[in-house]
Design an enzyme around this catalytic site. Sequence first.
Site, PDB file in Angstrom:
ATOM      1  N   HIS A  68       1.658   4.676  -2.749  1.00  0.00           N
ATOM      2  CA  HIS A  68       1.796   6.090  -2.619  1.00  0.00           C
ATOM      3  C   HIS A  68       3.088   6.477  -3.389  1.00  0.00           C
ATOM      4  O   HIS A  68       3.232   7.626  -4.129  1.00  0.00           O
ATOM      5  CB  HIS A  68       1.884   6.544  -1.154  1.00  0.00           C
ATOM      6  CG  HIS A  68       0.456   6.329  -0.530  1.00  0.00           C
ATOM      7  ND1 HIS A  68      -0.742   7.278  -1.040  1.00  0.00           N
ATOM      8  CD2 HIS A  68      -0.105   5.972   0.422  1.00  0.00           C
ATOM      9  CE1 HIS A  68      -1.879   7.096  -0.473  1.00  0.00           C
ATOM     10  NE2 HIS A  68      -1.416   6.308   0.525  1.00  0.00           N
ATOM     11  N   HIS A  82       0.857  -1.206  -0.101  1.00  0.00           N
ATOM     12  CA  HIS A  82       0.095  -0.087   0.046  1.00  0.00           C
ATOM     13  C   HIS A  82       0.931   1.348   0.003  1.00  0.00           C
ATOM     14  O   HIS A  82       0.600   2.178  -0.878  1.00  0.00           O
ATOM     15  CB  HIS A  82      -0.929  -0.004   1.306  1.00  0.00           C
ATOM     16  CG  HIS A  82      -1.849   1.247   1.402  1.00  0.00           C
ATOM     17  ND1 HIS A  82      -3.017   1.426   0.942  1.00  0.00           N
ATOM     18  CD2 HIS A  82      -1.580   2.496   1.845  1.00  0.00           C
ATOM     19  CE1 HIS A  82      -3.439   2.389   1.376  1.00  0.00           C
ATOM     20  NE2 HIS A  82      -2.707   3.312   1.871  1.00  0.00           N
ATOM     21  N   GLU A  83       1.890   1.380   0.742  1.00  0.00           N
ATOM     22  CA  GLU A  83       2.607   2.691   1.151  1.00  0.00           C
ATOM     23  C   GLU A  83       3.550   2.805  -0.099  1.00  0.00           C
ATOM     24  O   GLU A  83       3.933   3.975  -0.560  1.00  0.00           O
ATOM     25  CB  GLU A  83       3.410   2.491   2.344  1.00  0.00           C
ATOM     26  CG  GLU A  83       2.660   2.675   3.648  1.00  0.00           C
ATOM     27  CD  GLU A  83       1.675   3.698   3.773  1.00  0.00           C
ATOM     28  OE1 GLU A  83       1.920   4.824   3.150  1.00  0.00           O
ATOM     29  OE2 GLU A  83       0.470   3.445   4.255  1.00  0.00           O
ATOM     30  N   HIS A  85       3.102   6.720  -6.802  1.00  0.00           N
ATOM     31  CA  HIS A  85       2.478   8.043  -7.134  1.00  0.00           C
ATOM     32  C   HIS A  85       3.311   9.221  -7.303  1.00  0.00           C
ATOM     33  O   HIS A  85       3.046   9.964  -8.219  1.00  0.00           O
ATOM     34  CB  HIS A  85       1.101   8.227  -6.375  1.00  0.00           C
ATOM     35  CG  HIS A  85       0.130   9.106  -6.725  1.00  0.00           C
ATOM     36  ND1 HIS A  85      -1.163   9.181  -6.020  1.00  0.00           N
ATOM     37  CD2 HIS A  85       0.022   9.638  -7.963  1.00  0.00           C
ATOM     38  CE1 HIS A  85      -1.822  10.097  -6.918  1.00  0.00           C
ATOM     39  NE2 HIS A  85      -1.267  10.471  -7.753  1.00  0.00           N
TER      40      HIS A  85
END
Length: 736
Positions: free
Chosen positions: A520, A516-517, A523
């Site tokens: 980020h 998940h991190e 992104h």
Amino acid sequence: MKAQILATTAIHIFGAALLAGCATTNGADMDPIAAAQDAADYSPAIPEGTGYFAKDSTLPFHAPDFTRISEDDYIPAFEQGMAIQQAEVAAIVNNPAPPTFDNTIVALEKSGRMLGRVSYVFYALTGANTTDRLDEIDTEMGPKLSAHFDGISLNPALFARVKAVYDNRAAMSMTREDARLLEETYKNMVHAGAKLTDTQREQVKAINSQLSTLTTEFSQKVRQATVDNALIVESADDLAGLSEADIESAAKLAAEKGQEGKFAIALQNTTRHPLNPSLDDRMTRELLYWRSYHRADANDANDTRLLLAKIVKLRADKAALFGDSDWASYTMYDRMAKNPKTAIDFMEQMVPALAATQRREAAELNERIAADGKNFEVKPWDWNYYAEKIKAEKYAFDESVVKPYFQIDKVLEDGVFYAANKLYGLTFKRRTDIPVYHPDVSTYTVYDNDGSELGLFYFDPYQRPSKRGGAWMSNFVDQSYLWGTKPVIYNVLNIPKAPEGEVQLVDFDNVETMFHEFGHALHGFFADQKYTSLSGTATARDFVEYPSQVNEMWATYPEVLQHYAQHYQTGETLPLEMVKKIQATQKFNQGYDFGEVVEAALLDMKWHALSPEQAAAIDAPEKVDGFEVKALKELGLEIDLVPPRYRSSYFNHIFSSPAGYSAGYYSYLWTEMLDKDSRKWFLDNGGLTRANGDHYRKEVISRGGTMDYFEMFRNFAGREPDVTPMLQSRGLVEEK
């Protein structure tokens, strides 16, 4: 995170991406020859900073050099940074030439570089490795920074220049990014209060200052309450069911707390504790639950209830100054969902099916408890303990059997990085020459698919008392073509550290968190913008979690899972049948897993739907408790069995910064809709392929905040988002 909020310009304090420009436009009527001469002669004096933060770092990628930074550097750097930016803004305001993109918008975008550098480093450390002195500086500087940013965003003369450019936009030739940024600059200044009366602007400034102080205090109290309320038990027998490594870690923590010979379990940021499913002793489970639940409402120095009541009241007062009925209506102006009704309707459509699921699962748990010969009904501290037993029986799945396959380094390098390589062609090289802020932090150079350097990545995985709870991503340096900078990004987690000399294993929840991190991080790494203020993750609150959630899908994708999941003792690859079991359990226990998030999201909206008068009536700790209970009971969910993921008193997402995720925790659910629909698209189109990754990179995660979010999704998926895959993945509707 504050490091992202306190960025290079005044307007960043009020939201994400804001500033832009490169085209020109005429402003007020003025003789063009005279204007040109005045502009040519205009060369205002801007003070120069001193000290470490005065210039870009000389390290690769301008990474911060922690060997040259001391706690004594921060206050002078903040003060100089503010003074320099004030001079830069004064130079914009006093420019005799008509306002243009270049001399107003771009000049504002370029302001505050020193302040941005110190802010990014300082707020990274107060989150991940704070000290008493850093907390003191945070408390001192918060109101000063708030006043500084207000002095810029509420400057009438500056707004007049911005408005002159904005009003002439139809006559200007702009790129799409320029047009977007011009609109955002104007819109966010208006949202900050640029159109208010002088009296109202002063009221906004006073409220912002108070919110800065109170939210900083809230964050510090919650962190301390979380540390102080570790559960101490007398005997290892009280910890029956835990692994030897967990028990050894508990003994070490107790010794560090001056309780040699006893055992301590540190709290997590959430109500639910990850060790709960393994604790055989019911009394220990209950004690751990109540320590977590009541950590910040014990009428002691770390009680946050009056603080949060004041925060809610101030937010409602601020919204009223803008003519809005409540804080949620005021703050959601730039969201993908646009308004509270859309967000609430989206969540409430799930409540009936979710409530039925909770009741059904509770009945199953009670049957399982009775089968064990126990004479009690399920309570919150029992739910996940017995849910794990049912899961093991129903799916022949045991988390403790799977965990030895998840070594942290292999999860990162052979899992997270492997998926990024297969999807996007990225490669990674670990390096040891970059100074870090804690010995547990590791760094990697990230290379793009053509072999060029894409950025620098820091990985900080382990729990420690100096770190706030949760997991997050942020930047030390943003991508920007204007400055020629590449992203320097860090991921922070709170994984319990194994005793020295033992292999560091992680449970599957933390495996997913790592993916998940890094979603980020991707992104941020794929940012492709000229302007820092629209770069990478500078997007709407209810969009920014979308790419990170999509990246979680690769944690259980068979090819990826089998590449990183090797038993730390035997080297055996995780058997395919066990992979299928992991995937099959994804819909299990949704009454709790999904329920705790929905409850927290709706509780957030309830707090921020209050009018000033309603908020003013909640003026005592017991009234805070009463409002929370009433708000949760109105949902129609089984709150006595499934508490919210965060109670109000330790809900850092919504109360630990002036805006944060306030009226925005629903974002995790909103973006899950986008995520699950995107997962369906990936699977329908071949799964883990470069073509799919390149398409997603091009249409979504390289766009930053430069375009409409629904348009991004349509460009990617070829249609509007559909909630059905989300509901199916949660087991709330049947798959066709």
